[in-house]
Design a protein around this motif. Structure first.
Motif, mmCIF file in Angstrom:
data_model
loop_
_atom_site.group_PDB
_atom_site.id
_atom_site.type_symbol
_atom_site.label_atom_id
_atom_site.label_comp_id
_atom_site.label_asym_id
_atom_site.label_seq_id
_atom_site.Cartn_x
_atom_site.Cartn_y
_atom_site.Cartn_z
ATOM 1 N N PHE A 66 24.461 -48.962 -7.498
ATOM 2 C CA PHE A 66 24.263 -48.602 -6.105
ATOM 3 C C PHE A 66 23.672 -49.794 -5.365
ATOM 4 O O PHE A 66 22.754 -50.442 -5.860
ATOM 5 C CB PHE A 66 23.330 -47.394 -5.991
ATOM 6 C CG PHE A 66 23.848 -46.211 -6.762
ATOM 7 C CD1 PHE A 66 24.806 -45.374 -6.202
ATOM 8 C CD2 PHE A 66 23.415 -45.966 -8.055
ATOM 9 C CE1 PHE A 66 25.309 -44.300 -6.926
ATOM 10 C CE2 PHE A 66 23.912 -44.895 -8.784
ATOM 11 C CZ PHE A 66 24.867 -44.062 -8.220
ATOM 12 N N ASP A 67 24.208 -50.067 -4.182
ATOM 13 C CA ASP A 67 23.766 -51.195 -3.369
ATOM 14 C C ASP A 67 22.911 -50.670 -2.222
ATOM 15 O O ASP A 67 23.378 -49.867 -1.410
ATOM 16 C CB ASP A 67 24.989 -51.936 -2.825
ATOM 17 C CG ASP A 67 24.620 -53.207 -2.094
ATOM 18 O OD1 ASP A 67 23.551 -53.258 -1.460
ATOM 19 O OD2 ASP A 67 25.421 -54.162 -2.148
ATOM 20 N N GLU A 68 21.666 -51.122 -2.160
ATOM 21 C CA GLU A 68 20.763 -50.625 -1.131
ATOM 22 C C GLU A 68 21.247 -50.951 0.274
ATOM 23 O O GLU A 68 20.917 -50.237 1.222
ATOM 24 C CB GLU A 68 19.339 -51.137 -1.341
ATOM 25 C CG GLU A 68 19.128 -52.555 -0.889
ATOM 26 C CD GLU A 68 17.657 -52.917 -0.747
ATOM 27 O OE1 GLU A 68 16.799 -52.050 -0.518
ATOM 28 O OE2 GLU A 68 17.373 -54.115 -0.879
ATOM 29 N N TRP A 69 22.034 -51.986 0.436
ATOM 30 C CA TRP A 69 22.527 -52.365 1.767
ATOM 31 C C TRP A 69 23.665 -51.463 2.226
ATOM 32 O O TRP A 69 23.756 -51.108 3.391
ATOM 33 C CB TRP A 69 23.000 -53.822 1.772
ATOM 34 C CG TRP A 69 21.887 -54.776 1.531
ATOM 35 C CD1 TRP A 69 21.613 -55.437 0.368
ATOM 36 C CD2 TRP A 69 20.864 -55.167 2.446
ATOM 37 N NE1 TRP A 69 20.492 -56.218 0.496
ATOM 38 C CE2 TRP A 69 20.019 -56.067 1.770
ATOM 39 C CE3 TRP A 69 20.579 -54.835 3.766
ATOM 40 C CZ2 TRP A 69 18.913 -56.643 2.382
ATOM 41 C CZ3 TRP A 69 19.485 -55.432 4.369
ATOM 42 C CH2 TRP A 69 18.662 -56.313 3.684
ATOM 43 N N ASP A 70 24.565 -51.129 1.318
ATOM 44 C CA ASP A 70 25.745 -50.337 1.669
ATOM 45 C C ASP A 70 25.549 -48.835 1.514
ATOM 46 O O ASP A 70 26.351 -48.059 2.015
ATOM 47 C CB ASP A 70 26.940 -50.744 0.789
ATOM 48 C CG ASP A 70 27.405 -52.155 1.085
ATOM 49 O OD1 ASP A 70 27.152 -52.645 2.206
ATOM 50 O OD2 ASP A 70 28.011 -52.767 0.190
ATOM 51 N N GLN A 71 24.521 -48.450 0.785
ATOM 52 C CA GLN A 71 24.311 -47.034 0.494
ATOM 53 C C GLN A 71 22.863 -46.656 0.804
ATOM 54 O O GLN A 71 22.004 -46.700 -0.065
ATOM 55 C CB GLN A 71 24.636 -46.756 -0.979
ATOM 56 C CG GLN A 71 26.100 -47.015 -1.306
ATOM 57 C CD GLN A 71 26.347 -47.046 -2.787
ATOM 58 O OE1 GLN A 71 25.896 -47.954 -3.479
ATOM 59 N NE2 GLN A 71 27.069 -46.053 -3.283
ATOM 60 N N PRO A 72 22.591 -46.282 2.053
ATOM 61 C CA PRO A 72 21.205 -45.970 2.427
ATOM 62 C C PRO A 72 20.617 -44.806 1.631
ATOM 63 O O PRO A 72 19.399 -44.694 1.516
ATOM 64 C CB PRO A 72 21.283 -45.646 3.926
ATOM 65 C CG PRO A 72 22.719 -45.462 4.232
ATOM 66 C CD PRO A 72 23.514 -46.142 3.164
ATOM 67 N N ASP A 73 21.462 -43.969 1.056
ATOM 68 C CA ASP A 73 20.981 -42.841 0.248
ATOM 69 C C ASP A 73 21.026 -43.169 -1.241
ATOM 70 O O ASP A 73 21.161 -42.287 -2.082
ATOM 71 C CB ASP A 73 21.798 -41.585 0.549
ATOM 72 C CG ASP A 73 23.298 -41.786 0.333
ATOM 73 O OD1 ASP A 73 23.743 -42.953 0.240
ATOM 74 O OD2 ASP A 73 24.017 -40.788 0.266
ATOM 75 N N TRP A 74 20.854 -44.448 -1.588
ATOM 76 C CA TRP A 74 20.985 -44.908 -2.970
ATOM 77 C C TRP A 74 20.067 -44.155 -3.925
ATOM 78 O O TRP A 74 20.462 -43.859 -5.045
ATOM 79 C CB TRP A 74 20.768 -46.416 -3.082
ATOM 80 C CG TRP A 74 19.458 -46.922 -2.556
ATOM 81 C CD1 TRP A 74 19.212 -47.407 -1.315
ATOM 82 C CD2 TRP A 74 18.216 -47.007 -3.267
ATOM 83 N NE1 TRP A 74 17.889 -47.774 -1.192
ATOM 84 C CE2 TRP A 74 17.258 -47.544 -2.379
ATOM 85 C CE3 TRP A 74 17.819 -46.676 -4.561
ATOM 86 C CZ2 TRP A 74 15.936 -47.766 -2.752
ATOM 87 C CZ3 TRP A 74 16.497 -46.897 -4.931
ATOM 88 C CH2 TRP A 74 15.576 -47.432 -4.036
ATOM 89 N N TRP A 75 18.845 -43.840 -3.507
ATOM 90 C CA TRP A 75 17.925 -43.155 -4.428
ATOM 91 C C TRP A 75 18.446 -41.754 -4.761
ATOM 92 O O TRP A 75 18.455 -41.352 -5.914
ATOM 93 C CB TRP A 75 16.509 -43.080 -3.867
ATOM 94 C CG TRP A 75 15.589 -42.383 -4.830
ATOM 95 C CD1 TRP A 75 15.165 -41.085 -4.770
ATOM 96 C CD2 TRP A 75 15.048 -42.919 -6.039
ATOM 97 N NE1 TRP A 75 14.380 -40.792 -5.864
ATOM 98 C CE2 TRP A 75 14.287 -41.898 -6.659
ATOM 99 C CE3 TRP A 75 15.122 -44.159 -6.657
ATOM 100 C CZ2 TRP A 75 13.619 -42.090 -7.854
ATOM 101 C CZ3 TRP A 75 14.442 -44.344 -7.860
ATOM 102 C CH2 TRP A 75 13.711 -43.317 -8.445
#
Length: 150
Positions: A106-115
């Motif tokens: 998961f990429d924190e930049w592209d996926q704001p709901d990564w957590w």
């Protein structure tokens, strides 16, 4: 820098900065101690958002550590990155340690709901709609080439 946090569902691992082989060996030793207290099966979320690329020796220790985690009960893992280079490096490591099929990125930049996506995968086994995986399931990695499994 590394941190190992045991949770109700498994482990949260955090890596940051530059990790040399000495520190990586210490992390593996600390992991082995932590896994003695782990349940039969567990998940792992790995936060690598501030990790620099690993050198050759540290990468080999990481391969060994991933195998150790898998052999001691890790059933799924989620890796959080913010660099395509880190993503590529750890997908290659996962292919060498035989955990690639159960690991999602998961990429924190592209996926704001990564957590939330990471928790859904690790805890509940919910396949993410989008992953930043470079090698889709059904492909094997050998050297620098990707090829279709027969």
């Amino acid at each position: 820098m590394y941190r190992i946090l045991q949770t109700s569902w498994g482990f949260l691992l955090t890596f940051g900065g530059r990790i040399d082989p000495v520190e990586m060996k210490q992390w593996l030793a600390d992991s082995q101690t932590a896994l003695e207290k782990a349940g039969k099966t567990f998940g792992v979320i790995v936060d690598m958002r501030t990790l620099e690329l690993l050198g050759r020796q540290a990468r080999q220790i990481m391969v060994d550590a991933q195998r150790y985690y898998r052999e001691h009960g890790m059933n799924r893992s989620a890796v959080i990155v913010n660099s395509s280079l880190t993503n590529m490096q750890f997908q290659r490591i996962a292919s060498h340690s035989s955990i690639r099929e159960t690991e999602r990125y998961f990429d924190e930049w592209d996926q704001p709901d990564w957590w939330q996506l990471a928790e859904d995968w690790v805890i509940r086994g919910i396949e993410p709609a989008k992953s930043v995986g470079l090698f889709p399931p059904g492909h094997a990695v050998s050297g620098d080439k990707t090829f279709e499994d027969p």
